[in-house]
Design an enzyme around this catalytic site. Structure first.
Site, PDB file in Angstrom:
ATOM      1  N   HIS A  33      78.894 -22.731  37.410  1.00 13.09           N
ATOM      2  CA  HIS A  33      77.679 -22.100  37.942  1.00 13.09           C
ATOM      3  C   HIS A  33      76.903 -21.463  36.796  1.00 13.09           C
ATOM      4  CE1 HIS A  33      75.414 -20.430  41.357  1.00 13.09           C
ATOM      5  NE2 HIS A  33      75.274 -19.329  40.629  1.00 13.09           N
TER       6      HIS A  33
ATOM      7  N   SER B 269      81.057 -18.505  37.428  1.00 12.31           N
ATOM      8  CA  SER B 269      79.721 -18.169  36.934  1.00 12.31           C
ATOM      9  C   SER B 269      79.763 -17.819  35.455  1.00 12.31           C
ATOM     10  CB  SER B 269      79.136 -17.000  37.725  1.00 12.31           C
ATOM     11  OG  SER B 269      77.913 -16.603  37.161  1.00 12.31           O
TER      12      SER B 269
ATOM     13  N   MET C  48      67.025 -18.089  39.175  1.00 11.73           N
ATOM     14  CA  MET C  48      66.506 -16.831  39.714  1.00 11.73           C
ATOM     15  C   MET C  48      65.229 -16.511  38.957  1.00 11.73           C
ATOM     16  SD  MET C  48      69.946 -14.505  40.026  1.00 11.73           S
ATOM     17  CE  MET C  48      71.537 -15.286  39.951  1.00 11.73           C
TER      18      MET C  48
ATOM     19  N   MET D   5      67.925 -16.450  34.655  1.00 14.48           N
ATOM     20  CA  MET D   5      67.140 -15.292  35.090  1.00 14.48           C
ATOM     21  C   MET D   5      65.969 -15.060  34.139  1.00 14.48           C
ATOM     22  SD  MET D   5      70.187 -12.592  35.888  1.00 14.48           S
ATOM     23  CE  MET D   5      71.692 -13.077  36.736  1.00 14.48           C
TER      24      MET D   5
ATOM     25  N   GLY E 194      82.296 -14.701  38.987  1.00 15.88           N
ATOM     26  CA  GLY E 194      82.033 -14.457  37.580  1.00 15.88           C
ATOM     27  C   GLY E 194      83.037 -13.528  36.960  1.00 15.88           C
ATOM     28  N   SER E 195      82.882 -12.231  37.200  1.00 18.69           N
ATOM     29  CA  SER E 195      83.745 -11.228  36.575  1.00 18.69           C
ATOM     30  C   SER E 195      85.204 -11.428  36.928  1.00 18.69           C
ATOM     31  CB  SER E 195      83.297  -9.823  36.988  1.00 18.69           C
ATOM     32  OG  SER E 195      81.974  -9.571  36.559  1.00 18.69           O
TER      33      SER E 195
ATOM     34  N   HIS F  53      71.533 -22.396  38.997  1.00 18.84           N
ATOM     35  CA  HIS F  53      70.912 -21.462  39.940  1.00 18.84           C
ATOM     36  C   HIS F  53      69.749 -20.758  39.244  1.00 18.84           C
ATOM     37  CE1 HIS F  53      71.478 -17.425  42.302  1.00 18.84           C
ATOM     38  NE2 HIS F  53      70.368 -18.048  42.644  1.00 18.84           N
TER      39      HIS F  53
ATOM     40  N   ASP G 135      73.547 -19.236  35.923  1.00 16.84           N
ATOM     41  CA  ASP G 135      72.496 -18.364  36.450  1.00 16.84           C
ATOM     42  C   ASP G 135      71.371 -18.205  35.428  1.00 16.84           C
ATOM     43  OD1 ASP G 135      73.547 -17.450  39.043  1.00 16.84           O
ATOM     44  OD2 ASP G 135      75.154 -16.593  37.838  1.00 16.84           O
TER      45      ASP G 135
ATOM     46  N   ASP H 231      77.791 -16.186  46.366  1.00 14.39           N
ATOM     47  CA  ASP H 231      77.844 -15.667  44.992  1.00 14.39           C
ATOM     48  C   ASP H 231      77.700 -14.155  45.024  1.00 14.39           C
ATOM     49  OD1 ASP H 231      77.638 -15.105  42.309  1.00 14.39           O
ATOM     50  OD2 ASP H 231      75.795 -16.240  41.978  1.00 14.39           O
ATOM     51  N   GLY H 232      78.717 -13.458  44.457  1.00 18.51           N
ATOM     52  CA  GLY H 232      78.634 -12.009  44.319  1.00 18.51           C
ATOM     53  C   GLY H 232      79.842 -11.306  44.897  1.00 18.51           C
ATOM     54  N   GLY H 233      80.640 -10.677  44.049  1.00 16.50           N
ATOM     55  CA  GLY H 233      81.788  -9.936  44.531  1.00 16.50           C
ATOM     56  C   GLY H 233      82.893 -10.804  45.100  1.00 16.50           C
TER      57      GLY H 233
ATOM     58  N   GLY I 261      70.641 -10.569  40.023  1.00 15.87           N
ATOM     59  CA  GLY I 261      70.160 -10.037  38.760  1.00 15.87           C
ATOM     60  C   GLY I 261      71.242  -9.530  37.830  1.00 15.87           C
ATOM     61  N   PHE I 262      72.363  -9.104  38.399  1.00 18.78           N
ATOM     62  CA  PHE I 262      73.434  -8.546  37.579  1.00 18.78           C
ATOM     63  C   PHE I 262      74.792  -8.972  38.117  1.00 18.78           C
ATOM     64  CE2 PHE I 262      69.861  -5.647  37.155  1.00 18.78           C
ATOM     65  CZ  PHE I 262      69.773  -5.490  35.781  1.00 18.78           C
ATOM     66  N   GLY I 263      75.755  -9.181  37.227  1.00 15.76           N
ATOM     67  CA  GLY I 263      77.116  -9.453  37.633  1.00 15.76           C
ATOM     68  C   GLY I 263      77.884  -8.170  37.880  1.00 15.76           C
ATOM     69  N   GLY I 264      79.068  -8.296  38.479  1.00 18.08           N
ATOM     70  CA  GLY I 264      79.967  -7.163  38.649  1.00 18.08           C
ATOM     71  C   GLY I 264      79.609  -6.194  39.755  1.00 18.08           C
TER      72      GLY I 264
ATOM     73  N   MET J  78      73.429 -15.003  48.616  1.00 18.43           N
ATOM     74  CA  MET J  78      73.737 -13.948  47.664  1.00 18.43           C
ATOM     75  C   MET J  78      74.442 -12.815  48.407  1.00 18.43           C
ATOM     76  SD  MET J  78      72.815 -15.052  44.745  1.00 18.43           S
ATOM     77  CE  MET J  78      73.236 -13.518  43.884  1.00 18.43           C
TER      78      MET J  78
END
Length: 220
Positions: A32, A7, A67, A36, A196-197, A65, A34, A174-176, A141-144, A136
């Site tokens: 990817h 991401s 959002m 927003m 991402g992170s 993606h 994002d 997507d996420g964590g 809305g936010f990474g990390g 999701m």
């Protein structure tokens, strides 16, 4: 073996060209992106000037993606980028079937994203028409953010729906997504890992991408 779609949201935007070159060299399957709008989600990321620059430099398929509210307004513009996948939120589309049809007519694959509290049953009447479902595993809305554990069971429910319907849709999460969660996700039935992170904040992003692919391979 799961596909890996890093991401760009977590990249160093002061050195974006270098980050794209890293992706090009790496084992990443897709990139990817994002988008927003600060309305559908409580953050603003980047728009078409950045997307167009990335599209010119990136040699990996673009996994875009949205959002945002009313993503159908940007189908033609996204297609002109050469995007492989246009992913829209179930929660943002009043006429989802029409939007999916328009994405296909524009020459792209169509993905549909579900927020953490949207049940997979909401896709029963569209699952045969879409190419991918993005779950999701954090609030968008936010990474990390921390991984939402219920996602593992949700992947299982989505896999059952896909198998029962005869759909060929891929499952993306997507996420964590990192070393601890990736093997469990792939074991549950995930086809594409967005990270991402874990990738871009790593001391060695290319090794992080490779590790995700290898982790996926050990449990596929």
């Amino acid at each position: 073996m799961a596909l890996v779609s890093p991401s760009l949201l977590a990249a160093d935007f002061l050195h974006l060209g270098d980050e794209i070159e890293m992706i090009n060299r790496s084992e990443a399957d897709w990139l990817h992106l994002d988008v927003m709008d600060g309305v559908f989600v409580p953050n603003i990321s980047f728009g078409f000037p950045v997307l167009e620059a990335v599209a010119r430099a990136c040699r990996k398929p673009l996994d875009v993606h949205f959002m945002i509210v009313r993503p159908e307004q940007y189908i033609a513009q996204t297609a002109r980028l050469g995007a492989m996948m246009m992913n829209v939120h179930y929660e943002a589309c009043a006429h989802l079937h029409r939007t999916v049809q328009e994405i296909h007519r524009a020459g792209m694959k169509a993905g549909v994203t579900l927020n953490p509290t949207t049940p997979v049953a909401m896709l029963e009447d569209i699952i045969a028409d879409i190419d991918m479902v993005l779950l999701m595993s954090v609030n968008p809305g936010f990474g990390g953010q921390d991984f939402i554990e219920n996602t593992i069971a949700k992947v299982g429910r989505l896999r059952e729906l896909i198998d029962r319907s005869g759909s060929r849709a891929l499952i993306e999460v997507d996420g964590g997504v990192q070393a601890d969660t990736a093997p469990r996700l792939v074991a549950a039935g995930v086809d594409v890992l967005v990270s991402g992170s874990y990738v871009f904040k790593s001391a060695d992003p290319e090794a992080a991408i490779s590790s995700l692919r290898n982790l996926g391979g050990t449990v596929a």
